[in-house]
Design a protein around this motif. Structure first.
Motif, PDB file in Angstrom:
ATOM      1  N   GLY A   1       0.810  -1.212   0.000  1.00  0.00           N
ATOM      2  CA  GLY A   1       0.000   0.000   0.000  1.00  0.00           C
ATOM      3  C   GLY A   1       0.840   1.256   0.000  1.00  0.00           C
ATOM      4  N   GLY A   2       1.844   1.293   0.880  1.00  0.00           N
ATOM      5  CA  GLY A   2       2.714   2.465   0.970  1.00  0.00           C
ATOM      6  C   GLY A   2       3.529   2.693  -0.284  1.00  0.00           C
ATOM      7  N   ALA A   3       4.030   1.608  -0.877  1.00  0.00           N
ATOM      8  CA  ALA A   3       4.858   1.736  -2.078  1.00  0.00           C
ATOM      9  C   ALA A   3       4.041   2.253  -3.259  1.00  0.00           C
ATOM     10  CB  ALA A   3       5.487   0.392  -2.419  1.00  0.00           C
ATOM     11  N   LEU A   4       2.862   1.674  -3.488  1.00  0.00           N
ATOM     12  CA  LEU A   4       2.066   2.081  -4.637  1.00  0.00           C
ATOM     13  C   LEU A   4       1.500   3.482  -4.481  1.00  0.00           C
ATOM     14  CD1 LEU A   4       0.156  -1.229  -5.530  1.00  0.00           C
ATOM     15  CD2 LEU A   4       2.241  -0.300  -6.530  1.00  0.00           C
TER      16      LEU A   4
ATOM     17  N   TRP B   1      -5.917  -5.042  -3.056  1.00  0.00           N
ATOM     18  CA  TRP B   1      -5.589  -3.629  -2.854  1.00  0.00           C
ATOM     19  C   TRP B   1      -6.196  -2.811  -3.991  1.00  0.00           C
ATOM     20  CZ3 TRP B   1      -2.516  -2.123   1.333  1.00  0.00           C
ATOM     21  CH2 TRP B   1      -1.859  -3.154   2.003  1.00  0.00           C
ATOM     22  N   ARG B   2      -6.921  -1.749  -3.623  1.00  0.00           N
ATOM     23  CA  ARG B   2      -7.435  -0.838  -4.650  1.00  0.00           C
ATOM     24  C   ARG B   2      -6.450   0.319  -4.823  1.00  0.00           C
ATOM     25  NH1 ARG B   2     -11.758   0.469  -7.596  1.00  0.00           N
ATOM     26  NH2 ARG B   2     -13.082  -1.133  -6.639  1.00  0.00           N
ATOM     27  N   LEU B   3      -5.960   0.444  -6.049  1.00  0.00           N
ATOM     28  CA  LEU B   3      -5.050   1.531  -6.411  1.00  0.00           C
ATOM     29  C   LEU B   3      -5.810   2.535  -7.264  1.00  0.00           C
ATOM     30  CD1 LEU B   3      -2.235   2.883  -6.825  1.00  0.00           C
ATOM     31  CD2 LEU B   3      -1.923   1.328  -8.775  1.00  0.00           C
ATOM     32  N   SER B   4      -5.844   3.779  -6.801  1.00  0.00           N
ATOM     33  CA  SER B   4      -6.463   4.860  -7.565  1.00  0.00           C
ATOM     34  C   SER B   4      -5.457   6.002  -7.652  1.00  0.00           C
ATOM     35  CB  SER B   4      -7.743   5.347  -6.893  1.00  0.00           C
ATOM     36  OG  SER B   4      -8.690   4.300  -6.780  1.00  0.00           O
TER      37      SER B   4
ATOM     38  N   ALA C   1       7.345  -4.009 -12.107  1.00  0.00           N
ATOM     39  CA  ALA C   1       6.621  -2.924 -12.773  1.00  0.00           C
ATOM     40  C   ALA C   1       6.730  -1.598 -12.038  1.00  0.00           C
ATOM     41  CB  ALA C   1       5.148  -3.313 -12.922  1.00  0.00           C
ATOM     42  N   TYR C   2       7.195  -1.616 -10.798  1.00  0.00           N
ATOM     43  CA  TYR C   2       7.065  -0.453  -9.922  1.00  0.00           C
ATOM     44  C   TYR C   2       7.735   0.803 -10.465  1.00  0.00           C
ATOM     45  CZ  TYR C   2       7.139   2.419  -5.732  1.00  0.00           C
ATOM     46  OH  TYR C   2       6.972   3.468  -4.853  1.00  0.00           O
ATOM     47  N   LEU C   3       8.909   0.688 -11.046  1.00  0.00           N
ATOM     48  CA  LEU C   3       9.658   1.868 -11.509  1.00  0.00           C
ATOM     49  C   LEU C   3       9.328   2.266 -12.946  1.00  0.00           C
ATOM     50  CD1 LEU C   3      13.124   1.038  -9.904  1.00  0.00           C
ATOM     51  CD2 LEU C   3      11.485   2.776  -9.144  1.00  0.00           C
ATOM     52  N   GLY C   4       8.470   1.496 -13.598  1.00  0.00           N
ATOM     53  CA  GLY C   4       8.014   1.879 -14.929  1.00  0.00           C
ATOM     54  C   GLY C   4       8.839   1.346 -16.070  1.00  0.00           C
TER      55      GLY C   4
END
Length: 411
Positions: free
Chosen positions: A308-311, A338-341, A368-371
């Motif tokens: 949650g904190g990372a996203l 986890w809902r990511l908005s 995927a985190y850094l794109g």
């Protein structure tokens, strides 16, 4: 019956000895070892002990990691991991990874990153390949820099001493400004700037001492290049190699001027670069990339420790509203939906009971985190499952980055 404990002052030499032996037995040059001792965080350095013998090591540095959107996120830089060859297959690595990730969570760091000497090891602990880097061998007898910005001719270049404290500060200022412009870079803690300029003769492999050129525009330092030059020659004459350590600039003209300088140094035939971004602008300045021996390799492996904190800490390239069903066997506190908005301005990510749109493990989230790795590519490899039609395209676009993530140096 091994004991796992943080590094004590009187354990340091044996701890480093175990680490050095695991990586071939060659010790660091004295000046480098002294600085590494200063940078090592004892309370983040673990040792596995069999009686008086150190048989395993693991450490972490306290970094801030640049993420898409330009924020700097607290991250553990996992490092110095080894297990003595006499104590393999006893669960020592697993126990150190367990202790370390628990500690990272307690410290409130949402991410952990590492560079892997053996990439196959860390996937089972949730680390996914997140960035690659590019190496080049530019044949400057056949390749030139073409289509440079007109302003490149107005850039002033001057040699400077890397040992000069004022030069060091100028270099670090340029680097610091670059960090938030590209995901995956590290905001360096005090002392790290000295490590980047360290130049032990033992590590030059016959090349010159470290050389530095500063770029200036309107009296301000706008970029720098750090490099060595070999003294190679044969019966036909000199054919030295320019070994590039770093090139940074805050504007296209300064960057082009620095690369033109490196490619036109007298008596040299090749410019060798070991680590630059896979989308480095220099690729679009070179007249013939086929003669540059381009090679891509993995460099950063990333792991969300607090999903949650990372996203929520990064921004997103396009609006996204997606429910992720995350599996994380090694850090079960991340398991669940986890809902990511979010969008380019920021994001929220919280637990939800809503139906999932995508299913994946924390390892894929790390990739995927850094794109730099798309969720689409991971799905095509069978590692992400789309549960709602259209969710994959939405999330894959949103997780992307305008520039490729990159780690400029190891740790």
């Amino acid at each position: 019956m091994t004991e796992l404990r943080v590094l004590r002052k009187d354990d340091r030499d044996r701890w480093y000895g175990t680490l050095e032996r695991a990586f071939g037995g060659a010790g660091e040059p004295p000046r480098k070892r002294e600085l590494l001792d200063e940078l090592t965080e004892p309370d983040r350095s673990l040792g596995a002990w069999d009686g008086e013998e150190c048989v395993g090591t693991a450490g972490a540095f306290s970094f801030r990691l640049s993420v898409p959107g330009g924020s700097l996120v607290p991250a553990a830089g996992v490092t110095m991991v080894s297990v003595a060859a006499t104590h393999r297959r006893r669960g020592l690595l697993r126990s150190m990874m367990r202790r370390q990730l628990d500690d990272v969570r307690e410290r409130g760091e949402p991410m952990a990153v590492l560079t892997a000497s053996e990439p196959d090891i860390y996937g089972r602990f949730g680390y996914g390949l997140a960035t690659n880097c590019l190496a080049m061998e530019i044949d400057t007898t056949r390749v030139r820099l073409a289509s440079l910005p007109e302003a490149a001719d107005a850039v002033e270049l001057r040699y400077a001493s890397p040992a000069d404290p004022e030069v060091g500060r100028a270099i670090e200022d340029v680097y610091a400004r670059a960090v938030t412009r590209r995901p995956g870079m590290l905001a360096r803690q005090p002392g790290w700037e000295r490590l980047q300029l360290l130049d032990p003769p033992e590590e030059r492999a016959g090349a010159s001492a470290l050389q530095c050129v500063l770029a200036r525009r309107d009296g301000e330092v706008t970029g720098f290049a750090l490099f060595h030059v070999t003294g190679e020659a044969d019966m036909a004459g000199a054919k030295s190699v320019v070994r590039v350590r770093d090139v940074y600039a805050g504007d296209p003209a300064s960057y082009a001027a620095l690369w033109r300088f490196l490619c036109e140094i007298d008596l040299t035939w090749t410019v060798s670069v070991g680590n630059c971004p896979v989308d480095d602008p220099v690729l679009h300045l070179l007249s013939d990339v086929r003669r540059c021996a381009l090679r891509v390799r993995d460099i950063t492996y990333a792991r969300p420790v607090d999903v949650g904190g990372a996203l929520a800490a990064r921004a997103y390239r396009a609006p996204v509203d997606v429910v992720l069903d995350v599996r994380d066997a090694f850090c079960p506190w991340n398991e669940g939906r986890w809902r990511l908005s979010g969008d380019a301005q920021g994001a929220v990510c919280a637990r939800t009971g809503d139906a999932a749109d995508l299913a994946l493990t924390v390892r894929e989230l790390g990739s995927a985190y850094l794109g730099g790795v798309t969720l689409r590519a991971l799905a095509d490899a069978g590692r992400v499952t789309e549960l709602r039609p259209g969710a994959l395209a939405e999330a894959s676009l949103a997780f992307g980055s305008d520039v490729a993530p990159w780690l400029p140096h190891g740790f």
